[in-house]
Design an enzyme around this catalytic site. Structure first.
Site, short mmCIF file in Angstrom:
data_model
loop_
_atom_site.label_atom_id
_atom_site.label_comp_id
_atom_site.label_asym_id
_atom_site.label_seq_id
_atom_site.Cartn_x
_atom_site.Cartn_y
_atom_site.Cartn_z
N ASP A 1 24.18 -110.27 27.96
CA ASP A 1 24.31 -110.76 26.58
C ASP A 1 23.04 -110.50 25.79
O ASP A 1 23.08 -110.08 24.62
CB ASP A 1 24.60 -112.27 26.57
N HIS B 1 22.89 -117.86 28.75
CA HIS B 1 23.50 -116.56 28.47
C HIS B 1 23.27 -115.67 29.68
O HIS B 1 22.24 -115.75 30.35
CB HIS B 1 22.88 -115.90 27.24
N HIS C 1 21.49 -116.02 19.39
CA HIS C 1 20.09 -116.45 19.36
C HIS C 1 19.14 -115.26 19.50
O HIS C 1 18.12 -115.18 18.81
CB HIS C 1 19.83 -117.46 20.48
#
Length: 419
Positions: free
Chosen positions: A338, A334, A291
């Site tokens: 990350d 996350h 994302h």
């Protein structure tokens, strides 16, 4: 095209008129170095001027294309001046003719010859025809698309494989994270992240439709996004992290049921890998965040290939990207590492690729060019070797119906670029 009258007055051009002419002829890189040049300064440019500042680093062809365009400009100017000074291409001279009443009148004779015309040979230098600086090469773009699609499918397969290796949250609790220590989880935050991502992708697709050199730019997008997802396959496979929060409800493990895994992979692909579509309920794809990759990459492309004067548009897209990335962490979907790794890899790959694409010398492998040692350098050369210089932010109207002019006239065939 510039009119003959405008050509005739080229020596009287203002700096703004010179800038308009540069944009009209797809040479926006010269707008800043020549921002104070008048028409007279423009036509006086020589090869020597491109060997010293501020022009010696503007273009990889040492200004040859601009000099050829200036020669064409001089030629058209000369033809217009010659036409105005001659009758049908021949010089007319007036002579006195006596009238019956004793007065004199002036009668024009071609070239001063009483019974005919004398041809004049004029040598006009013609610039050699050159191929486009920015060839479309849709075949290469299709190959880049296949590469990106293959990497996306491989990533989806890898998510399904890694999901089988994720330890249960009861056995292996989430790892400590500084952001999670300071911010409590907000349940709806991840939906905001995905909505922002879809808005940015939609804006980028619409902007891409209006781009004149959409083949080159989409080729770059596919190459970069494909490589980023290929890297993601590697990182998530070599190190499987436990879930970031106890709120995760991972789908059951299949334990070697390949038919069920294929169905799960197809469902994830059909849903675009988004949780908001209900297609992503697997765990393990943490290092690094996909994302974050899309939120960052779409903003970088939107900003790079839109006019500089649309600063408000850039700020809106930047805000969508930043809020989306913050919501990833706020949702505890996350780990912070990350997001940091995803942002770092995405920005560096984008900047490296475009630096190499914009500098002709970096497209040639040499001992001094250390960037030529990256593993994707050969594909990069193949995709970019025919692109000469910086791709202009040039827009056109791609639809068959005419554009509606609201407040002021907008020419989509011209460059809308503020460099």
């Amino acid at each position: 095209m510039l009119s003959a009258r405008t050509m005739k007055e080229v020596v009287y051009w203002s700096p703004k008129k010179v800038a308009d002419w540069l944009l009209e002829n797809a040479m926006p890189e010269y707008c800043e170095p020549l921002e104070h040049f008048t028409g007279q300064d423009l036509i006086n440019l020589t090869q020597e001027d491109f060997k010293k500042p501020p022009l010696y680093r503007v273009s990889s062809d040492n200004g040859q294309r601009l000099l050829d365009m200036i020669e064409t400009l001089k030629m058209e100017h000369h033809m217009e001046a010659h036409k105005n000074g001659h009758a049908n291409g021949h010089l007319s001279i007036g002579v006195d003719i006596p009238n019956p009443d004793g007065s004199f009148s002036i009668k024009t004779k071609p070239n001063g010859m009483p019974n005919g015309f004398r041809k004049e040979m004029i040598k006009i230098p013609m610039p050699e025809p050159e191929r486009s600086q920015y060839p479309m090469e849709w075949g290469k773009t299709f190959l880049a698309f296949l590469y990106a699609l293959s990497c996306f499918v491989l990533t989806t397969v890898m998510i399904s494989v890694v999901h089988e290796r994720v330890p249960p949250k009861e056995v292996q609790p989430p790892l400590p994270d500084t952001f999670f220590d300071h911010f409590n989880r907000v349940q709806w935050a991840f939906s905001i992240c995905e909505i922002n991502g879809m808005i940015l992708v939609g804006l980028w697709l619409f902007q891409w439709l209006l781009l004149k050199y959409k083949s080159i730019i989409s080729r770059r997008f596919f190459c970069i996004v494909g490589t980023l997802y290929l890297y993601r396959c590697i990182t998530m496979y070599v190190t499987t992290l436990p879930v970031p929060g106890m709120h995760f409800n991972c789908s059951p493990k299949l334990f070697g049921d390949w038919e069920a895994q294929v169905r799960r992979i197809m469902k994830l692909i059909a849903g675009g890998g988004l949780s908001i579509t209900g297609s992503h309920n697997m765990c393990g794809d943490y290092l690094y965040s996909g994302h974050t990759v899309m939120l960052t990459l779409t903003y970088l492309f939107i900003k790079e290939y839109s006019p500089r004067r649309l600063w408000w548009y850039h700020w809106i897209c930047w805000l969508l990207s930043v809020v989306g990335i913050f919501c990833i962490l706020l949702a505890h979907d996350h780990y912070t590492v990350d997001v940091v790794v995803a942002y770092y890899i995405t920005t560096r790959l984008f900047w490296w690729y475009h630096t190499m694409a914009n500098q002709q010398v970096l497209k040639e492998a040499s001992q001094m060019n250390l960037l030529a040692r990256v593993w994707w350098y050969r594909p990069f050369q193949y995709f970019e070797k025919n692109v000469q210089g910086i791709v202009p932010r040039s827009y056109h109207w791609p639809f068959p119906w005419p554009v509606v002019h609201l407040s002021r006239q907008v020419k989509y065939s011209r460059l809308v670029n503020d460099t």
